[in-house]
Design an enzyme around this catalytic site. Structure first.
Site, PDB file in Angstrom:
ATOM      1  N   LYS D  64     130.144  39.635  18.079  1.00 49.21           N
ATOM      2  CA  LYS D  64     130.163  38.074  17.701  1.00 49.21           C
ATOM      3  C   LYS D  64     129.122  37.238  18.513  1.00 49.21           C
ATOM      4  CE  LYS D  64     134.853  38.074  16.287  1.00 49.21           C
ATOM      5  NZ  LYS D  64     136.406  37.691  16.847  1.00 49.21           N
ATOM      6  N   TYR D 188     130.329  42.799   8.287  1.00 48.70           N
ATOM      7  CA  TYR D 188     131.383  42.478   9.412  1.00 48.70           C
ATOM      8  C   TYR D 188     132.146  43.624   9.978  1.00 48.70           C
ATOM      9  CZ  TYR D 188     134.993  40.289  12.375  1.00 48.70           C
ATOM     10  OH  TYR D 188     135.528  39.632  13.239  1.00 48.70           O
ATOM     11  N   TYR D 239     139.282  34.955  23.359  1.00 52.95           N
ATOM     12  CA  TYR D 239     140.289  34.462  22.678  1.00 52.95           C
ATOM     13  C   TYR D 239     140.921  33.255  23.178  1.00 52.95           C
ATOM     14  CZ  TYR D 239     138.993  39.056  20.768  1.00 52.95           C
ATOM     15  OH  TYR D 239     138.344  40.067  20.376  1.00 52.95           O
ATOM     16  N   VAL D 257     138.102  44.348  21.098  1.00 54.66           N
ATOM     17  CA  VAL D 257     139.442  44.938  21.158  1.00 54.66           C
ATOM     18  C   VAL D 257     139.316  46.403  21.569  1.00 54.66           C
ATOM     19  CG1 VAL D 257     141.187  43.360  19.900  1.00 54.66           C
ATOM     20  CG2 VAL D 257     139.545  45.121  18.676  1.00 54.66           C
TER      21      VAL D 257
END
Lengths: 303, 303, 303, 303
Positions: D64, D188, D239, D257
């Protein structure tokens, strides 16, 4: 009686200008906002009609009553309501946000889109079978074998139904629905595109009022199913206007953005109304006025 | 008939063990969970009673029906529903979060706490007058001049009612209520502490069923008010179990965490049930079972 | 340097017209929107001032940094963050709705009102003592023994602070705060009403930049506390504009609706800015422009 | 230095047992939870490595940062932040519910999934071109031409990514994203499946610390972009643990992750850490411990 119906239509015609035909499904924009039709059928076999009762319109959310009926026939009350709650919501028909809350375990009720998508997923059958079984049920209940769906509306819904798609994928990710999401959505979009008239709708209302018996007396489902469908229409059937509608009209009803309203009065009467201009909730704006007048005029408020 | 009532009580007594008396108001913990009482009154003047129908309990949320009645008498439907919506919610009775949403303009309905606090604020009167007028109305409708409130429960609610206080201050900050918050809350806590029996409750139900007429025929409010109260009970009266209750019982009802349930069947009957052990929604757990059995046994489901 | 500061003030003066002084606390409406003042202090002892740096204004939310400092001194990091989370939120400073979610266990962070109310509750002391200890700390850190609070603003906040009151009672009902709610709110409203100048604010910034050492070298709290305060200012200090502010200014800061902005640059500098016209988030609108220019001009962006 | 790194690894190895490898993407379950690797690069050209720094893992959410870099290069800051906000959220990385609120106009930030899907949609290119341009940028920045994506993980994400799909369709229905939803999702899912090592990640961190300059001095984007990326990592990168991480570690970071953590210290250092067992937020559990120790040991906390 038909004189009363005509008068009520005339009294509510001015409302059309305060509403607008549905615009979020492009094909629905083609509807003629000036149409108003009504049909009333009572348990004694009388049928009264007025206005544009021969005009076809897409059934849209009124199909949720029929898919719930079929899901109940297929699975029984316990199984269905393990997957969908019975509770009315003050959120709009296409609400989604609570589906993302950690403590949510099922959609609120079968009359909002998320619940209706689950309902459709519970109809037994593979691929086209789900839709075909539902169409057969609708033909049987309306006693009209010519009912079919509008391909253009179906394709338009399919192309633009991104909010419904979002709900379905969200529910899939949370384990609220099983099966192939696009398949279920396809059935859902198709069921919404089924074309009916005010007469067909009135007959559905009469069928439920008659405790799920056809005009010749055949029983399709039991008294308890009729009560459940009626109760859910009464509490959830007019989207997030259901409460105000119950207080001001008092006829268990289900609306669709095609402009139809289905009414059922237990042991008494079925009503079909059609007028495509909608209010802010997605209910037929003249349809609401007609139902309110009809309720007063004929003393139909069940509350 | 009283035999039927006794049988139904016996059939549902086992449910007591699956529930618990309300614990969030300390004084309510003193209730005897083994009490079960019922009273049924029909429009022909018959009165049937069984079980612990002489036991007093606090009216709690059932008072919301009476305060709404008075607010409607004082202000008319239009003014009341400018300040409170008619819409059922799937959130619990003490839900608050939507009151903070930018697009919210009023509480969802008068049967959840936030809406009921607004209802109370709409009763005309200064200071004690609001409560006294409500108490007078309740004495009139129940035809029981001895009704009063329980000081201990009132003080307990007042001391521990922080969630209600939070709602009231939030609504004040958003302009949803006018007047002094602590005054309004004081009336609200006091109205919840009014003590009644199943007989008193049944008489309220009969009064509404009789379109707001007392037993001697005097009219307190009009037919339309009776319909609104009944519709709101049917759609919102059993908290976030209202939808399932409508589908499974079909009797417009209002519960209170004191263990009472008020039922009304238009033009037919009033019902009062009392059993203080509650389910997860805050409804009397045996009371629900009794209502369900009564509905089946006497064919009372209005849907 | 003071020439630069004057130029930056002049360049941002036009912004005043695009903002407005806070209106939700009536007494704040009396502020003169044309005031702009700035003070910069570096770790080498240099002090630069420009504009209305002698004007007093109420500290408002900037006090949250000081109350957090005191709560950390009194309880330690572990105990404080058991009761308040460290997480920035995209909701406004007076957001409340998540406090009602079943899975919420504490307010998001100490810079929004709900978290700050918990912070205040964690300051040790009975009655007036909490406030007096906080005032003493602020006098010590600003090295200004004349600091006091504005009685009129305090009473105005107390009278109109219903949203804060709602939060506090909601948190009380959920067990997020202990102690008497009105007492805690009283301290909270009083701490917001403390009057300071841009010079006082700059000295707080310098104190934190100096790892909690006073100008004479006395240590009030440890390096870790300085880091926590700075990190929380950087992530949560400018309400729901904190992220954009971090990306466009990059100076850990805390604003107040009195028009002040506190900036701290670790091991380097403290900044106090004052201009009472606010933007939509509740931050000083010219103050933001000044901070952005200062960051560019002096290369202060820490990111 | 490598001795310090080895010691830190050993000190945090026990944490692996308290976490678990990601299970919501089936292919990620195959990761070896015992892997721990680290690489540190400073602006003077020193490179330090320890543990399993040669092991490959999928970049996941660390991508990202790179897609945001490319979107900023392609569109400029103004255009990007018209479509995505800069604000950290206390909701989990896959939160969706606020996207359905009437007042929401864009996702909260580019580090949660919804924002990152919008970021990807802003990369210029048709079909495969978007992904290829991003891969090229990642190869350039890591100075590693061999980087590619893991087909198995990509297909696994694609098959099971229903929550991401729900977000994308919801944002499409609200006009938050343009273009073909499945195309954007495909890019994505593929970008998340790119395989890197701790060394590659450290080099990304160094590149940003060096204000977007490659080791040979070529500039890929400007200083302001470096500041924005660093600020967003600092406020949103871990996060809904970002705030606590800022307070306890103080190194602008982004986790994935797959078990990676990217750290960047402006003008100073880049860090890559890898260990696949995750905590409840989706961050590498040993990775967090390592970063915290590293921050203390080398005094890297920027706050």
């Amino acid at each position: 009686m038909e004189k009363i119906l005509n008068k009520i239509i005339d009294n509510n015609r001015y409302l059309i200008k305060e509403g607008a035909v549905a615009d979020y499904i492009p094909a629905l924009l083609k509807a003629n906002p000036n149409h108003i039709g009504i049909c009333v059928m009572d348990v004694d076999g009388n049928i009264y009609k007025a206005g544009d009762y021969t005009e076809k319109f897409t059934i849209q959310s009124i199909s949720k009553v029929m898919s719930l009926m079929l899901a109940l026939i297929d699975n029984g009350e316990d199984q269905v309501f393990k997957k969908i709650d019975y509770e009315p919501t003050e959120e709009p028909f296409n609400t989604l946000f609570k589906l993302d809350f950690p403590h949510t375990i099922k959609p609120s009720n079968p009359m909002i889109n998320s619940g209706a998508i689950v309902t459709t997923s519970l109809i037994k059958g593979e691929g086209e079978e789900r839709f075909n079984r539902l169409l057969t049920l609708i033909r049987t209940v309306t006693e009209n074998p010519n009912i079919s769906y509008n391909e253009e509306v179906y394709l338009s819904e399919k192309e633009t139904g991104n909010k419904n798609r979002a709900m379905a994928y969200l529910m899939k990710s949370r384990g609220f629905i099983e099966g192939d999401v696009e398949d279920i959505l396809d059935t859902y979009f198709k069921q919404c595109s089924i074309e009916v008239t005010a007469v067909d709708i009135a007959r559905i209302g009469l069928f439920i009022a008659n405790r799920c018996k056809l005009s010749k007396g055949d029983r399709i489902c039991d008294n308890k199913t009729a009560s459940i469908l009626t109760a859910i229409m009464a509490t959830c059937g007019m989207y997030n206007f259901s409460g105000e509608y119950a207080s001001t009209v008092g006829i268990p009803s289900k609306s669709g953005v095609g402009g139809g309203i289905l009414g059922t009065i237990p042991y008494k009467m079925g009503i079909g109304v059609f007028s495509p201009a909608l209010d802010q909730y997605g209910n037929s704006i003249a349809g609401y006025g007609i139902m309110a007048d009809l309720s007063k005029e004929l003393n139909l408020n069940i509350f």
